[in-house]
Design a protein around this motif. Structure first.
Motif, short mmCIF file in Angstrom:
data_model
loop_
_atom_site.label_atom_id
_atom_site.label_comp_id
_atom_site.label_asym_id
_atom_site.label_seq_id
_atom_site.Cartn_x
_atom_site.Cartn_y
_atom_site.Cartn_z
N TYR A 79 1.98 -0.16 10.47
CA TYR A 79 1.61 -2.51 11.96
C TYR A 79 0.67 -3.34 10.92
CZ TYR A 79 0.75 -5.43 14.92
OH TYR A 79 0.40 -6.62 15.30
N PHE A 84 4.26 -4.01 8.55
CA PHE A 84 4.85 -4.71 9.04
C PHE A 84 3.74 -6.14 9.70
CE2 PHE A 84 6.98 -5.81 13.82
CZ PHE A 84 8.09 -5.91 12.51
N ALA A 119 6.62 -0.95 14.48
CA ALA A 119 5.48 -0.47 14.23
C ALA A 119 4.51 -0.86 15.18
CB ALA A 119 5.04 -1.36 13.13
N LEU A 168 6.47 2.89 9.04
CA LEU A 168 6.03 1.51 8.59
C LEU A 168 5.02 1.12 9.54
CD1 LEU A 168 7.07 -0.73 7.47
CD2 LEU A 168 8.09 -2.01 9.83
N PRO A 178 4.08 7.15 10.39
CA PRO A 178 4.65 6.38 10.85
C PRO A 178 5.76 6.41 9.40
CG PRO A 178 2.97 5.37 10.96
CD PRO A 178 2.14 6.85 10.89
N ASN A 198 -0.40 3.50 15.31
CA ASN A 198 0.33 3.62 14.66
C ASN A 198 1.22 5.29 14.53
OD1 ASN A 198 0.12 2.13 12.00
ND2 ASN A 198 -1.42 2.44 11.52
#
Length: 125
Positions: free
Chosen positions: A112, A115, A73, A110, A108, A77
């Motif tokens: 950020y 994450f 991540a 995932l 994305p 993004n």
């Protein structure tokens, strides 16, 4: 400080190793399976197949020594689904080389912020 030619040779060698792995027929097959799925199913596939040693073994994929398959991540993004990374020897002033696979939707797998909140890093090596 590492000489530029030494650094370039190490980076090129490591990147070539990663590229050879991700372009192998077995990995190309798994990557094709991934991209054949609907975009909303791809993040789950990464977790259930690409980060699952048993599933990779079923597909005859052995991750070379020194490489990892992981989710990533980024603060911006970018649409990363997963990446294959190889760390370089210490002391070069450069840490690693990575080939990243993105979600074609531009979203994305995932974010950020997600994450940062998770306790595991989701790495398979």
């Amino acid at each position: 400080m590492t000489a530029p030619k030494t650094l370039a040779a190490e980076v090129n060698s490591a990147l070539s190793e990663v590229a050879t792995f991700v372009c192998s027929p077995e990995m190309r097959g798994v990557i094709q399976e991934l991209y054949d799925l609907a975009e909303e199913e791809r993040a789950s596939y990464v977790l259930s197949v690409l980060l699952n040693e048993g599933e990779l073994r079923k597909r005859k994929i052995i991750i070379p020594s020194g490489m990892v398959i992981q989710r990533s991540a980024f603060r911006d993004n970018r649409p990363t689904l997963f990446c294959v990374t190889k760390h370089l020897p210490p002391g070069l002033g450069w840490e690693k080389v990575t080939i990243t696979f993105d979600n074609t939707s531009g979203m994305p797998a995932l974010a950020y912020s997600q994450f940062e909140d998770q306790s595991s890093t989701h790495v398979l090596s």
